[in-house]
Structures are given as structure tokens and as C-alpha cells.
Enzyme design. Structure first.
Site, PDB file in Angstrom:
ATOM      1  N   CYS A 138       0.844  -1.198   0.000  1.00 10.60           N
ATOM      2  CA  CYS A 138       0.000   0.000   0.000  1.00 10.60           C
ATOM      3  C   CYS A 138       0.876   1.244   0.000  1.00 10.60           C
ATOM      4  CB  CYS A 138      -0.927  -0.005   1.218  1.00 10.60           C
ATOM      5  SG  CYS A 138      -1.961   1.471   1.343  1.00 10.60           S
ATOM      6  N   CYS A 170      -0.392   3.996   2.346  1.00 15.66           N
ATOM      7  CA  CYS A 170      -0.178   3.706   3.763  1.00 15.66           C
ATOM      8  C   CYS A 170       1.272   3.941   4.182  1.00 15.66           C
ATOM      9  CB  CYS A 170      -0.550   2.251   4.066  1.00 15.66           C
ATOM     10  SG  CYS A 170      -2.196   1.759   3.543  1.00 15.66           S
ATOM     11  N   ASP A 171       2.223   3.510   3.353  1.00 16.66           N
ATOM     12  CA  ASP A 171       3.622   3.446   3.781  1.00 16.66           C
ATOM     13  C   ASP A 171       4.580   4.346   3.009  1.00 16.66           C
ATOM     14  OD1 ASP A 171       2.834   1.490   5.606  1.00 16.66           O
ATOM     15  OD2 ASP A 171       3.148  -0.123   4.159  1.00 16.66           O
TER      16      ASP A 171
END
Length: 302
Positions: free
Chosen positions: A130, A133-134
Site C-alpha cells: 500500500c 499507507c507506507d
């Protein structure tokens, strides 16, 4: 006992909840990881009719809020077993039993992995699925994205705004993404396409430090120094818990047509978890509404 049990809190499941609650039915949505589904990983949604652009998280938050305001019940628990009962259906999740008169499967799909040695070990230590997300953890560094579809190019475009250089690795000689995404990618100077290559090895001990790439035409290998790898090579269904209840196809998707009816009376399938040719936000929402209306009709007849 609920009128409807819905497994999956993504676009399909939450849309089904909205339609079912508006029809006056009691609804419980069970979600195994995070409400919102795959769309929360999209930095920008530009193909939802009537909306120029919205972040995936904002879209999902709005849908969740709408369903909760209408009276939907929700549990953050993963369903591990399902069976038919005399009064309908019973689901096991988080060590508890939940009962409903009818069932909608909206389990979506999960990220497909590369199946490389140490991939699991390095997950969260440089290997991610993701970008939204990261990605911020690797700002200013060199990164790589594996994949050639829309998800991969969207990830690369997002990361290009954070990272120094983004290598886009695809095993074919051309990308499979929408032309608009390809054009956007070509307009970013810090995205470096690496076509006809696949990731065959992960380097680094405690954290990722590089990749081994193999040329799909010649078999020649090369090393690529990066601090992170974002895998975007598609999804696979997560329907194992329901294999004894409904018929699945060879790839594990629930067999259901445009009416969302499955092989088991009273069970409906909506969204990416069912057999279909197009898996998009719009088709997930459409499935959710169709499945909910069909389930409500089923309830009114029994």
C-alpha cells in the site's frame, strides 16, 4: 438475529447496508481488517460519476458514516466459518456466533504477493502492498513498484511526489493500465520504467536494501538498490471460509451473475469477490445495491 449479515465493509458491503437499512431491514456488517476496503489505498479517485476527484479515504469515510447514520451495526471481526441453519445462516467471527436470515458476501479481494523468499519477513521492513499507507516512510529515497496495471501506475504516481526516484517494474513490454495513467506516468521525470523485468530476489538483512531483477526475454539478472518495494500485481479473492456454502470458480471467486445470486438460496455475492469481467468502484456499488434489493426481496418472500 439480523435480517441481513454482510461480510465485508468495502464499497459493495457498505452500499448493500445503505440500501438494506433504507428498506427497513436490520443489518450487521462484519469486516476482517479495516472498513472502507481497497479504495482507501487510492490517493485520488477520479472515475466516480459526478465527482471530479476525491481521496479514497474520504470516499470510504463518507460511505461508512452514511451507513452508520442509517442504523447499520458493524463489527471489526474476521469471519472464519459459515453454515446454514434452520432459521438462516450462522457466521463465526472473533470467537463469537452471529446469526442472520440472509447473507451477502462482499469480501472483496486481497493483495497478491510475489511469492519470493523472505517476502513475508521483509513485509513492513521495506516491502509494502500500500503506497498510500507506507509511502511517507521512504520520502526522499529511491523506491520501486512492481506491477503494470492501474494500481501499480497509481502507486508510482503517488510515490513520485514523495520519493527521489521511482522504478516501475513490469514483466511485460508494455503497461496494462489506462492510457491516462500511462501518460501521467510518462510526464513524471523521476519515474523510471523498467519493462520486461520481474523481481526475483530481495536484498537486505533486517530491512530491504535492494532487488534482484531478471530480464524476462534474456534471463539476465541485475541488481537495483532501493529502500522499498511496493507490490501492486493484482488481487485474489478471500472466500475460503464460504467454500462449503456457495460454489466458487477455479480462481476462488464466488459464482454469481449480475443478479448477485449464488448457488445457495438466500446468499448473494457483491463486488470484487464474485465472478465478473470488470472490478471497479462503480461496479462494486452497483453490486451492493443489487444484492441488497435481492436479499430484501428474498426476506419478504420467506
Amino acid at each position: 438475529m439480523y435480517d441481513l449479515l454482510i461480510v465485508g465493509g468495502g464499497t459493495a458491503g457498505l452500499t448493500a447496508a445503505v440500501y438494506a437499512r433504507r428498506a427497513g431491514k436490520s443489518v450487521l456488517v462484519l469486516e476482517g481488517s479495516a472498513f472502507g476496503g481497497q479504495i482507501t489505498a487510492s490517493p485520488l479517485v477520479e472515475n466516480w460519476p459526478g465527482t471530479k476527484a476525491v481521496s479514497g479515504i474520504s470516499f470510504a469515510d463518507g460511505l461508512m458514516e452514511q451507513a452508520l447514520d442509517l442504523g447499520m451495526d458493524a463489527e471489526l471481526e474476521r469471519v472464519t466459518a459459515a453454515q446454514r441453519t434452520e432459521g438462516g445462516f450462522s457466521l463465526t467471527a472473533g470467537g463469537r456466533e452471529f446469526e442472520g436470515r440472509t447473507l451477502i458476501l462482499a469480501t472483496g479481494a486481497k493483495h497478491r504477493k510475489l511469492d519470493l523468499p523472505r517476502e513475508e519477513e521483509l513485509s513492513g521492513q521495506g516491502v509494502s502492498y500500500c503506497a498510500v499507507c507506507d509511502g511517507a516512510f521512504f520520502a526522499g529515497q529511491d523506491t520501486a513498484v512492481a506491477g503494470g496495471g492501474d494500481a501499480a501506475l497509481q502507486s508510482a504516481l503517488f510515490l513520485s511526489g514523495l520519493c527521489r526516484r521511482v522504478y516501475l517494474i513490469h514483466r511485460r513490454d508494455q503497461f496494462r493500465a489506462e492510457p491516462s495513467h500511462v501518460r501521467a506516468m510518462e510526464g513524471r521525470a523521476n519515474i523510471v520504467p523498467l519493462l520486461s523485468r520481474r523481481v526475483t530476489g530481495l536484498r537486505g538483512e533486517e530491512a530491504l536494501t535492494g532487488l534482484e531483477l531478471t530480464d524476462t526475454a534474456t534471463g539476465k539478472t541485475e541488481e537495483l538498490a532501493v529502500s522499498s518495494l511496493f507490490v501492486a500485481v493484482g488481487q485474489e479473492p478471500d472466500n475460503g471460509a464460504f467454500a462449503s456454502l456457495v460454489e466458487l470458480d477455479g480462481a476462488g471467486y464466488v459464482k454469481a451473475g449480475e443478479d448477485c445470486r449464488t448457488s445457495c438460496p438466500g446468499v448473494f455475492a457483491a463486488g470484487d469477490c464474485r465472478t465478473k469481467t470488470l472490478r471497479q468502484l462503480t461496479t462494486a456499488a452497483a453490486d451492493g445495491s443489487v444484492a441488497a434489493v435481492a436479499a430484501c426481496g428474498w426476506l419478504d418472500q420467506i
